[in-house]
Design a protein around this motif. Sequence first.
Motif, short mmCIF file in Angstrom:
data_model
loop_
_atom_site.label_atom_id
_atom_site.label_comp_id
_atom_site.label_asym_id
_atom_site.label_seq_id
_atom_site.Cartn_x
_atom_site.Cartn_y
_atom_site.Cartn_z
N SER A 16 35.93 50.43 35.54
CA SER A 16 34.65 50.16 36.19
C SER A 16 34.44 48.66 36.34
CB SER A 16 33.51 50.75 35.37
OG SER A 16 33.29 49.98 34.20
N SER A 17 33.48 48.30 37.21
CA SER A 17 33.20 46.87 37.40
C SER A 17 32.65 46.24 36.13
CB SER A 17 32.25 46.66 38.57
OG SER A 17 31.01 47.27 38.33
N ASP A 18 31.89 47.01 35.33
CA ASP A 18 31.41 46.47 34.05
C ASP A 18 32.57 46.13 33.13
OD1 ASP A 18 28.77 46.67 34.81
OD2 ASP A 18 28.47 48.62 33.85
N ASP A 19 33.58 47.01 33.10
CA ASP A 19 34.76 46.75 32.28
C ASP A 19 35.53 45.52 32.77
OD1 ASP A 19 34.19 48.95 30.71
OD2 ASP A 19 35.60 50.27 31.73
N ILE A 20 35.60 45.36 34.09
CA ILE A 20 36.30 44.21 34.65
C ILE A 20 35.58 42.93 34.24
CG2 ILE A 20 36.83 43.00 36.81
CD1 ILE A 20 37.31 45.80 38.04
N ILE A 21 34.27 42.91 34.38
CA ILE A 21 33.51 41.70 34.04
C ILE A 21 33.65 41.37 32.57
CG2 ILE A 21 31.15 40.79 33.82
CD1 ILE A 21 30.63 42.11 36.58
N SER A 22 33.56 42.36 31.70
CA SER A 22 33.69 42.06 30.26
C SER A 22 35.12 41.63 29.94
CB SER A 22 33.21 43.24 29.41
OG SER A 22 34.19 44.18 29.20
N HIS A 23 36.12 42.22 30.59
CA HIS A 23 37.51 41.82 30.37
C HIS A 23 37.71 40.36 30.81
CE1 HIS A 23 41.86 41.94 30.18
NE2 HIS A 23 41.88 41.46 31.40
N VAL A 24 37.21 40.01 31.98
CA VAL A 24 37.37 38.64 32.49
C VAL A 24 36.64 37.65 31.58
CG1 VAL A 24 36.71 37.09 34.39
CG2 VAL A 24 37.76 39.31 34.89
N GLU A 25 35.42 38.01 31.15
CA GLU A 25 34.66 37.12 30.27
C GLU A 25 35.41 36.89 28.96
OE1 GLU A 25 30.12 36.46 28.67
OE2 GLU A 25 30.65 38.40 29.54
N LYS A 26 35.92 37.95 28.38
CA LYS A 26 36.66 37.84 27.12
C LYS A 26 37.91 36.99 27.31
CE LYS A 26 38.84 40.58 23.53
NZ LYS A 26 39.97 41.44 23.46
N PHE A 27 38.65 37.25 28.38
CA PHE A 27 39.89 36.52 28.63
C PHE A 27 39.62 35.02 28.81
CE2 PHE A 27 42.92 34.65 31.62
CZ PHE A 27 44.10 34.84 30.93
N ILE A 28 38.65 34.67 29.67
CA ILE A 28 38.35 33.26 29.92
C ILE A 28 37.82 32.59 28.65
CG2 ILE A 28 36.86 31.67 31.21
CD1 ILE A 28 37.14 33.61 33.60
N SER A 29 36.99 33.29 27.91
CA SER A 29 36.46 32.73 26.66
C SER A 29 37.58 32.46 25.66
CB SER A 29 35.42 33.67 26.05
OG SER A 29 34.30 33.78 26.91
N GLU A 30 38.56 33.36 25.59
CA GLU A 30 39.69 33.16 24.68
C GLU A 30 40.54 31.97 25.13
OE1 GLU A 30 41.71 36.92 24.44
OE2 GLU A 30 40.12 37.80 23.21
N ARG A 35 41.62 25.21 25.35
CA ARG A 35 41.76 24.28 26.47
C ARG A 35 40.52 24.33 27.35
NH1 ARG A 35 45.52 28.37 27.02
NH2 ARG A 35 47.15 27.03 26.28
N ARG A 36 40.39 23.32 28.16
CA ARG A 36 39.28 23.25 29.11
C ARG A 36 39.56 24.18 30.28
NH1 ARG A 36 37.68 18.13 32.70
NH2 ARG A 36 35.74 18.94 33.54
N VAL A 37 38.53 24.87 30.74
CA VAL A 37 38.64 25.79 31.86
C VAL A 37 37.64 25.36 32.93
CG1 VAL A 37 38.34 28.19 32.62
CG2 VAL A 37 39.33 27.72 30.37
N ARG A 83 26.85 32.65 32.17
CA ARG A 83 27.12 32.83 30.73
C ARG A 83 28.31 31.97 30.31
NH1 ARG A 83 26.45 38.43 31.69
NH2 ARG A 83 28.70 38.75 31.48
N LEU A 84 29.38 32.01 31.09
CA LEU A 84 30.58 31.24 30.75
C LEU A 84 30.29 29.74 30.72
CD1 LEU A 84 33.26 33.26 32.72
CD2 LEU A 84 33.09 33.06 30.23
#
Length: 143
Positions: A16-30, A35-37, A83-84
Amino acid sequence: GGVEYGKSGLNHVIDSSDDIISHVEKFISEVALNRRVIIISQIPEAGWNVPERNARLGGKTTITTSFDVYKSENEPIITLFERLANNPNIDVINVENIICDTEFNGRCLNTIDGLSLYRDDDHPSPLLATMIANSLSDNIRNE
C-alpha cells in the motif's frame, strides 16, 4: 510484502502507499544516521506537454498550473518530506518554492519569459534543472 532480489539489487514489494511512505521514511532516516541526505521534492506536474503548449501560444503567455492541486495530489509526500526535514542530517530542496508563488495567484509556473520549465508534462527542462541545481548549490554553500 516480500523481498525480491534482482539485477538492480534489493527490491522491496510493498502492498500500500502507506507502507511505501513508511518504508521510504525509515530507509532515508537510517541513511541519515551516518551521512547527510539532500532530497529534491516533487516537481509540480503540468498535466500537458509544456513545450508544445508554449509553442502553440507563441511563447507570449505565461503558462501556469494550480498550486493547490499540486499540494492536494502530493500531500502524503509533502508531509513525509516535512517530517524528514526535521532531522538535522536531512535537507529538502522544495521545487515548489522555486516555481510556485502567491504572486501568481496560487499558481506554479510552467514557463518563464517565454521559456519552458518542462521538457514534457512533468520532467524539468534544462532551465528548471539549472534553477534546482542553483538552489541545491545555495543549500550546500550555506552549510
